[in-house]
Design a protein around this motif. Structure first.
Motif, PDB file in Angstrom:
ATOM      1  N   ASP A 116      33.931  42.721  33.914  1.00  0.00           N
ATOM      2  CA  ASP A 116      34.308  42.286  35.247  1.00  0.00           C
ATOM      3  C   ASP A 116      33.549  41.013  35.619  1.00  0.00           C
ATOM      4  O   ASP A 116      32.625  41.029  36.434  1.00  0.00           O
ATOM      5  CB  ASP A 116      34.036  43.399  36.262  1.00  0.00           C
ATOM      6  N   ASP A 117      33.928  39.904  34.982  1.00  0.00           N
ATOM      7  CA  ASP A 117      33.407  38.578  35.315  1.00  0.00           C
ATOM      8  C   ASP A 117      34.517  37.569  35.028  1.00  0.00           C
ATOM      9  O   ASP A 117      35.629  37.969  34.667  1.00  0.00           O
ATOM     10  CB  ASP A 117      32.108  38.260  34.558  1.00  0.00           C
ATOM     11  N   ASP A 118      34.249  36.290  35.213  1.00  0.00           N
ATOM     12  CA  ASP A 118      35.312  35.280  35.052  1.00  0.00           C
ATOM     13  C   ASP A 118      35.970  35.351  33.678  1.00  0.00           C
ATOM     14  O   ASP A 118      37.203  35.358  33.568  1.00  0.00           O
ATOM     15  CB  ASP A 118      34.760  33.874  35.286  1.00  0.00           C
ATOM     16  N   ASN A 119      35.161  35.392  32.613  1.00  0.00           N
ATOM     17  CA  ASN A 119      35.743  35.426  31.270  1.00  0.00           C
ATOM     18  C   ASN A 119      36.531  36.701  31.019  1.00  0.00           C
ATOM     19  O   ASN A 119      37.638  36.664  30.485  1.00  0.00           O
ATOM     20  CB  ASN A 119      34.648  35.271  30.208  1.00  0.00           C
ATOM     21  N   ASN A 174      37.939  38.601  33.244  1.00  0.00           N
ATOM     22  CA  ASN A 174      39.143  38.579  34.076  1.00  0.00           C
ATOM     23  C   ASN A 174      40.231  37.687  33.475  1.00  0.00           C
ATOM     24  O   ASN A 174      41.417  38.042  33.491  1.00  0.00           O
ATOM     25  CB  ASN A 174      38.814  38.115  35.487  1.00  0.00           C
ATOM     26  N   ILE A 175      39.840  36.536  32.948  1.00  0.00           N
ATOM     27  CA  ILE A 175      40.828  35.649  32.320  1.00  0.00           C
ATOM     28  C   ILE A 175      41.428  36.308  31.087  1.00  0.00           C
ATOM     29  O   ILE A 175      42.652  36.310  30.890  1.00  0.00           O
ATOM     30  CB  ILE A 175      40.210  34.288  31.968  1.00  0.00           C
ATOM     31  N   GLN A 178      43.786  39.023  32.111  1.00  0.00           N
ATOM     32  CA  GLN A 178      45.053  38.472  32.587  1.00  0.00           C
ATOM     33  C   GLN A 178      45.923  38.025  31.408  1.00  0.00           C
ATOM     34  O   GLN A 178      47.140  38.266  31.403  1.00  0.00           O
ATOM     35  CB  GLN A 178      44.823  37.295  33.538  1.00  0.00           C
ATOM     36  N   TYR A 195      35.844  38.337  24.100  1.00  0.00           N
ATOM     37  CA  TYR A 195      34.852  38.087  25.140  1.00  0.00           C
ATOM     38  C   TYR A 195      33.561  37.488  24.575  1.00  0.00           C
ATOM     39  O   TYR A 195      33.111  36.439  25.030  1.00  0.00           O
ATOM     40  CB  TYR A 195      34.573  39.385  25.895  1.00  0.00           C
ATOM     41  N   GLU A 198      30.353  29.271  25.093  1.00  0.00           N
ATOM     42  CA  GLU A 198      29.949  28.725  26.392  1.00  0.00           C
ATOM     43  C   GLU A 198      28.440  28.492  26.459  1.00  0.00           C
ATOM     44  O   GLU A 198      27.996  27.449  26.946  1.00  0.00           O
ATOM     45  CB  GLU A 198      30.343  29.684  27.518  1.00  0.00           C
ATOM     46  N   GLY A 243      33.818  24.833  31.785  1.00  0.00           N
ATOM     47  CA  GLY A 243      34.766  25.922  31.602  1.00  0.00           C
ATOM     48  C   GLY A 243      35.666  25.774  30.391  1.00  0.00           C
ATOM     49  O   GLY A 243      35.550  24.839  29.611  1.00  0.00           O
TER      50      GLY A 243
END
Length: 123
Positions: free
Chosen positions: A10-13, A15-16, A19, A84, A91, A107
């Motif tokens: 549950d973080d930006d990566n 979540n992307i 999706q 992930y 990154e 990003g």
């Protein structure tokens, strides 16, 4: 659809990637992922680009006049399976490179690979 938070935190990566998975993207396939770094100083951008070229990275360096302040955008193209930990590792490395040359890591993104098994209504 159940979300496995070990695979999609549950973080930006996470979540992307979640999706992408929900959209039908095949995350087992290799993807061309673009990681972006930005620099105000042209010389520092060039030094970072040369450093990454020595690390055998494929990249593009452009001057972006549309941003304020104007900046140099360094895009690193990496072919990898969008998992992930692979994203996080890349990154972290690029963040260190950006900082080493007074830039910022900005990003990542990639094209979605969604394959439709049905062509013209047949399977």
């Amino acid at each position: 659809m159940y979300r496995d938070y070990q695979k999609f935190p549950d973080d930006d990566n996470g979540n992307i990637l979640w999706q992408m998975y929900q959209d039908g993207d095949d995350l087992k396939e290799l993807h061309d992922i673009e990681f972006s770094l930005s620099f105000i100083d042209h010389k520092q951008a060039e030094h970072a680009a040369l450093h990454l070229l020595r690390e055998q990275q494929k990249l593009n360096l452009i001057f972006d006049q549309h941003l304020q302040p104007h900046e140099w955008r360094l895009t690193v193209f990496v072919e990898l399976q969008p998992e992930y930990q692979a994203i996080v590792d890349m990154e972290e490395w690029l963040q260190k490179v950006a900082e080493q040359f007074q830039g910022e890591y900005d990003g990542w993104g990639c094209m979605a690979y969604v394959f439709d098994d049905q062509i013209d209504g047949t399977s």
